[in-house]
Scaffold this motif. Structure first.
Motif, PDB file in Angstrom:
ATOM      1  N   LEU A  83       0.725  -1.215  -0.022  1.00 32.49           N
ATOM      2  CA  LEU A  83      -0.140   0.046   0.077  1.00 32.49           C
ATOM      3  C   LEU A  83       0.844   1.149   0.070  1.00 32.49           C
ATOM      4  CD1 LEU A  83      -2.608  -1.261   2.594  1.00 32.49           C
ATOM      5  CD2 LEU A  83      -2.813  -1.037   0.061  1.00 32.49           C
ATOM      6  N   MET A  84       1.926   1.133   0.858  1.00 37.56           N
ATOM      7  CA  MET A  84       2.839   2.423   0.682  1.00 37.56           C
ATOM      8  C   MET A  84       4.393   1.728   1.090  1.00 37.56           C
ATOM      9  SD  MET A  84       4.211   3.085   4.116  1.00 37.56           S
ATOM     10  CE  MET A  84       4.527   4.807   3.963  1.00 37.56           C
ATOM     11  N   CYS A  85       5.244   2.621   0.574  1.00 37.09           N
ATOM     12  CA  CYS A  85       6.656   2.020   0.855  1.00 37.09           C
ATOM     13  C   CYS A  85       7.797   3.383   0.534  1.00 37.09           C
ATOM     14  CB  CYS A  85       7.077   1.086  -0.311  1.00 37.09           C
ATOM     15  SG  CYS A  85       8.970   0.577  -0.101  1.00 37.09           S
ATOM     16  N   THR A  86       8.522   3.543   1.648  1.00 34.96           N
ATOM     17  CA  THR A  86       9.347   4.590   1.350  1.00 34.96           C
ATOM     18  C   THR A  86      10.586   4.197   2.357  1.00 34.96           C
ATOM     19  OG1 THR A  86       9.792   7.042   2.336  1.00 34.96           O
ATOM     20  CG2 THR A  86       8.346   5.705   3.612  1.00 34.96           C
ATOM     21  N   ARG A  87      11.752   4.734   1.726  1.00 36.32           N
ATOM     22  CA  ARG A  87      13.075   4.434   2.463  1.00 36.32           C
ATOM     23  C   ARG A  87      13.645   5.580   3.070  1.00 36.32           C
ATOM     24  NH1 ARG A  87      12.095   1.511  -2.048  1.00 36.32           N
ATOM     25  NH2 ARG A  87      12.824  -0.795  -1.906  1.00 36.32           N
ATOM     26  N   ASP A  88      12.655   6.780   3.341  1.00 41.17           N
ATOM     27  CA  ASP A  88      13.175   7.815   4.110  1.00 41.17           C
ATOM     28  C   ASP A  88      11.841   8.487   4.790  1.00 41.17           C
ATOM     29  OD1 ASP A  88      14.333  10.006   5.320  1.00 41.17           O
ATOM     30  OD2 ASP A  88      14.737  10.880   3.355  1.00 41.17           O
ATOM     31  N   LEU A  89      11.024   7.770   5.810  1.00 40.02           N
ATOM     32  CA  LEU A  89       9.833   8.072   6.289  1.00 40.02           C
ATOM     33  C   LEU A  89       9.922   9.585   6.853  1.00 40.02           C
ATOM     34  CD1 LEU A  89       7.144   7.518   7.475  1.00 40.02           C
ATOM     35  CD2 LEU A  89       8.194   6.475   9.361  1.00 40.02           C
ATOM     36  N   HIS A  90      10.745   9.835   7.401  1.00 36.24           N
ATOM     37  CA  HIS A  90      10.824  11.359   7.831  1.00 36.24           C
ATOM     38  C   HIS A  90      11.260  12.361   6.725  1.00 36.24           C
ATOM     39  CE1 HIS A  90      10.506  10.406  12.343  1.00 36.24           C
ATOM     40  NE2 HIS A  90      10.745   9.157  11.780  1.00 36.24           N
ATOM     41  N   GLY A  91      11.469  12.077   5.663  1.00 38.02           N
ATOM     42  CA  GLY A  91      11.540  12.993   4.738  1.00 38.02           C
ATOM     43  C   GLY A  91      10.521  12.918   3.555  1.00 38.02           C
ATOM     44  N   SER A  92       9.599  12.081   4.054  1.00 38.20           N
ATOM     45  CA  SER A  92       8.277  11.769   2.838  1.00 38.20           C
ATOM     46  C   SER A  92       7.197  12.381   3.392  1.00 38.20           C
ATOM     47  CB  SER A  92       8.191  10.460   2.995  1.00 38.20           C
ATOM     48  OG  SER A  92       7.371   9.799   3.958  1.00 38.20           O
ATOM     49  N   GLU A  93       5.967  12.368   2.430  1.00 40.84           N
ATOM     50  CA  GLU A  93       4.828  12.933   3.167  1.00 40.84           C
ATOM     51  C   GLU A  93       4.251  12.026   4.120  1.00 40.84           C
ATOM     52  OE1 GLU A  93       1.803  11.654  -0.254  1.00 40.84           O
ATOM     53  OE2 GLU A  93       3.422  10.869  -1.514  1.00 40.84           O
ATOM     54  N   LYS A 146       3.530  12.514   8.276  1.00 37.52           N
ATOM     55  CA  LYS A 146       2.203  13.006   9.011  1.00 37.52           C
ATOM     56  C   LYS A 146       1.785  11.922   9.879  1.00 37.52           C
ATOM     57  CE  LYS A 146      -2.187  15.400   8.045  1.00 37.52           C
ATOM     58  NZ  LYS A 146      -3.158  15.767   7.144  1.00 37.52           N
ATOM     59  N   ASP A 147       1.257  12.210  11.180  1.00 44.34           N
ATOM     60  CA  ASP A 147       0.770  11.656  12.105  1.00 44.34           C
ATOM     61  C   ASP A 147       1.522  10.500  12.631  1.00 44.34           C
ATOM     62  OD1 ASP A 147      -1.707  13.136  12.011  1.00 44.34           O
ATOM     63  OD2 ASP A 147      -2.324  12.122  10.303  1.00 44.34           O
ATOM     64  N   ASN A 148       3.036  10.385  12.173  1.00 43.69           N
ATOM     65  CA  ASN A 148       3.766   9.113  12.479  1.00 43.69           C
ATOM     66  C   ASN A 148       4.045   9.240  14.007  1.00 43.69           C
ATOM     67  OD1 ASN A 148       5.911   7.005  12.070  1.00 43.69           O
ATOM     68  ND2 ASN A 148       7.488   8.582  12.759  1.00 43.69           N
ATOM     69  N   VAL A 149       3.879   7.941  14.545  1.00 43.92           N
ATOM     70  CA  VAL A 149       4.160   7.973  16.235  1.00 43.92           C
ATOM     71  C   VAL A 149       5.614   7.260  16.214  1.00 43.92           C
ATOM     72  CG1 VAL A 149       3.660   7.271  18.267  1.00 43.92           C
ATOM     73  CG2 VAL A 149       1.881   8.116  16.803  1.00 43.92           C
ATOM     74  N   MET A 150       6.627   7.969  16.790  1.00 45.95           N
ATOM     75  CA  MET A 150       7.889   7.371  16.978  1.00 45.95           C
ATOM     76  C   MET A 150       7.988   6.547  18.042  1.00 45.95           C
ATOM     77  SD  MET A 150      10.636  10.037  15.416  1.00 45.95           S
ATOM     78  CE  MET A 150      10.410  11.558  16.750  1.00 45.95           C
ATOM     79  N   THR A 151       8.876   5.287  17.991  1.00 51.70           N
ATOM     80  CA  THR A 151       9.380   4.616  19.028  1.00 51.70           C
ATOM     81  C   THR A 151      10.597   5.120  19.595  1.00 51.70           C
ATOM     82  OG1 THR A 151      10.898   3.146  17.712  1.00 51.70           O
ATOM     83  CG2 THR A 151       8.369   2.596  17.377  1.00 51.70           C
ATOM     84  N   GLU A 152      10.810   4.382  20.807  1.00 57.51           N
ATOM     85  CA  GLU A 152      12.165   4.999  21.610  1.00 57.51           C
ATOM     86  C   GLU A 152      13.345   4.788  20.617  1.00 57.51           C
ATOM     87  OE1 GLU A 152       9.470   3.087  24.628  1.00 57.51           O
ATOM     88  OE2 GLU A 152      10.134   2.590  22.748  1.00 57.51           O
TER      89      GLU A 152
END
Length: 212
Positions: free
Chosen positions: A173-183, A186-192
């Motif tokens: 459904l979606m794929c990115t190799r740079d989550l924090h540089g991508s669309e 948004k609404d991403n919750v980070m882990t430790e």
């Protein structure tokens, strides 16, 4: 950092209101843990629970279960409860390979694989949580249209996972190799782990795949 053993940590989990210990040994179905029919999301390897709790707080209409196989880590997760902790999650001290034993078939809406152990040695590939054997388990417990969401800093594990999912017929459904540089950030919750890796300048891979 290696966690220190704390005497009585298993007993603490047994008595904790937010923890469920080894449900597979009691023939207990986790679907019964909440007195509602809300969608179920499962995180395999919840660590100290940052992602689990923050995601549960943002989505009160979803029931969450965070599996953790290390008693030391599960204990620290349970000890990290904060004020006004959400009531729509449980920490499950058990291994994620018992999903078919503790959930009804076709009952989970989403499974999260956040920074799973990459098991880099070739002889250990069957232990990876995106190996075909695990995908078969996920097929059985995910409902129609159910999804896997995966995040990792390990490029080799990410490529391996993509190949396994595609070969097994999952829809990416979606794929990115740079989550924090991508669309998709948004609404991403980070882990430790994710917070630490981002501070170090590492790129985070993410994918979402739908059950065949």
């Amino acid at each position: 950092m290696r966690l220190r053993y704390v005497h009585g940590q298993y007993e603490y989990l047994q008595q904790h209101e937010k923890a469920i210990t080894e449900p597979e040994k009691r023939g207990y179905k986790l679907n019964e843990a909440f007195s509602n029919n809300n969608p179920i999301h499962v995180e395999l390897g919840c660590g100290k629970g940052k992602f689990l709790r923050e995601t549960a707080l943002k989505n009160p209409g979803i029931n969450y279960f965070g599996f953790e196989k290390s008693v030391k880590v599960a204990y620290r997760c349970a000890k990290c409860m904060f004020e006004e902790d959400p009531d729509n999650y449980f920490i499950v001290y058990s291994n994620g390979d018992i999903l078919t034993e503790v959930f009804e078939p076709n009952s989970i809406e989403r499974i999260y694989l956040n920074f799973s152990d990459p098991w880099p040695k070739p002889s250990h590939y069957k232990r990876r949580l995106t190996h075909r054997n695990f995908l078969e388990v996920y097929r059985k417990v995910l409902r129609e249209g159910g999804e896997i969401h995966m995040k990792t800093d390990n490029n080799d594990l990410f490529e391996y996972s993509l190949q396994e999912l595609k070969a097994d017929g999952w829809e990416i459904l979606m794929c990115t190799r740079d989550l924090h540089g991508s669309e998709f950030v948004k609404d991403n919750v980070m882990t430790e782990y994710e917070e630490r890796f981002v501070q170090q300048g590492k790129k985070i891979n993410k994918l979402a795949a739908r059950r065949p």
